[in-house]
Scaffold this motif. Structure first.
Motif, PDB file in Angstrom:
ATOM      1  N   LEU A   1       0.865  -1.247   0.138  1.00 53.75           N
ATOM      2  CA  LEU A   1       0.107  -0.001   0.136  1.00 53.75           C
ATOM      3  C   LEU A   1       0.811   1.204  -0.094  1.00 53.75           C
ATOM      4  O   LEU A   1       1.605   1.217   0.796  1.00 53.75           O
ATOM      5  N   THR A   2       0.483   2.102  -0.932  1.00 59.42           N
ATOM      6  CA  THR A   2       1.446   3.323  -0.931  1.00 59.42           C
ATOM      7  C   THR A   2       0.662   4.456  -1.260  1.00 59.42           C
ATOM      8  O   THR A   2      -0.573   4.566  -1.978  1.00 59.42           O
ATOM      9  N   ASN A   3       1.040   5.528  -0.719  1.00 58.62           N
ATOM     10  CA  ASN A   3       0.266   6.909  -1.084  1.00 58.62           C
ATOM     11  C   ASN A   3       1.127   7.886  -1.881  1.00 58.62           C
ATOM     12  O   ASN A   3       1.008   9.308  -1.832  1.00 58.62           O
ATOM     13  N   GLY A   4       2.525   7.451  -2.435  1.00 61.96           N
ATOM     14  CA  GLY A   4       3.412   8.287  -2.803  1.00 61.96           C
ATOM     15  C   GLY A   4       4.333   8.898  -2.072  1.00 61.96           C
ATOM     16  O   GLY A   4       5.527   9.276  -2.267  1.00 61.96           O
ATOM     17  N   THR A   5       4.153   8.946  -0.554  1.00 61.63           N
ATOM     18  CA  THR A   5       5.020   9.396   0.384  1.00 61.63           C
ATOM     19  C   THR A   5       5.247   8.147   1.502  1.00 61.63           C
ATOM     20  O   THR A   5       6.527   7.788   1.683  1.00 61.63           O
ATOM     21  N   ASP A   6       4.219   7.485   2.003  1.00 61.94           N
ATOM     22  CA  ASP A   6       4.262   6.196   2.687  1.00 61.94           C
ATOM     23  C   ASP A   6       4.032   4.949   2.086  1.00 61.94           C
ATOM     24  O   ASP A   6       3.439   5.129   1.240  1.00 61.94           O
ATOM     25  N   THR A   7       4.789   3.959   2.502  1.00 70.78           N
ATOM     26  CA  THR A   7       4.630   2.650   2.128  1.00 70.78           C
ATOM     27  C   THR A   7       4.202   1.760   3.142  1.00 70.78           C
ATOM     28  O   THR A   7       4.864   1.884   4.219  1.00 70.78           O
ATOM     29  N   ILE A   8       3.299   0.861   3.207  1.00 66.57           N
ATOM     30  CA  ILE A   8       3.018  -0.167   3.966  1.00 66.57           C
ATOM     31  C   ILE A   8       3.092  -1.421   3.367  1.00 66.57           C
ATOM     32  O   ILE A   8       2.362  -1.654   2.353  1.00 66.57           O
ATOM     33  N   THR A   9       3.751  -2.275   4.148  1.00 70.64           N
ATOM     34  CA  THR A   9       3.920  -3.715   3.695  1.00 70.64           C
ATOM     35  C   THR A   9       3.492  -4.566   4.504  1.00 70.64           C
ATOM     36  O   THR A   9       4.315  -5.042   5.618  1.00 70.64           O
TER      37      THR A   9
END
Length: 117
Positions: free
Chosen positions: A4-12
């Motif tokens: 999951l990414t928003n262009g700034t943060d990434t969640i794996t």
């Protein structure tokens, strides 16, 4: 695997343990007085909405995921299952809990709304 990414943060997350999607049908049916027939207006269903549960391997990664999901962002989900890949916003409550069975992994659950990106 899911990212999951928003262009700034990434969640794996370690995995997505719960995923549910629903679309509301928007067809309109008008009964015709004195007749068994109906008049129908066909409209496309809404974009999907639903809930997701992320399994995070430790408390720190779960807290970071919870914090990132609180932001005002459009997220992108990419998975091994192409049918669930989407752009979405967080639309409902975000919850972080310690897994009751293992008492080792953390669960981050939230409601989402798919959006056109």
């Amino acid at each position: 695997m899911a990212i999951l990414t928003n262009g700034t943060d990434t969640i794996t997350p370690d995995l997505i343990d719960g995923y549910e999607s629903t679309s509301e049908a928007r067809n309109v049916v008008h009964p015709i007085l004195g007749s068994e027939d109906v008049d129908v207006v066909l409209r496309p269903a809404t974009l999907p909405t639903g809930t997701m549960v992320l399994v995070m391997g430790n408390e720190a990664s779960a807290a970071a995921a919870e914090d990132a999901l609180r932001g005002a962002h459009v997220w992108s989900l990419v998975t091994d299952r192409g049918t669930v890949d989407m752009s979405f916003i967080v639309a409902e409550r975000i919850t972080r809990t310690l897994d009751r069975d293992t008492r080792d992994v953390w669960l981050v659950s939230f409601g989402w709304q798919e959006v056109d990106a």
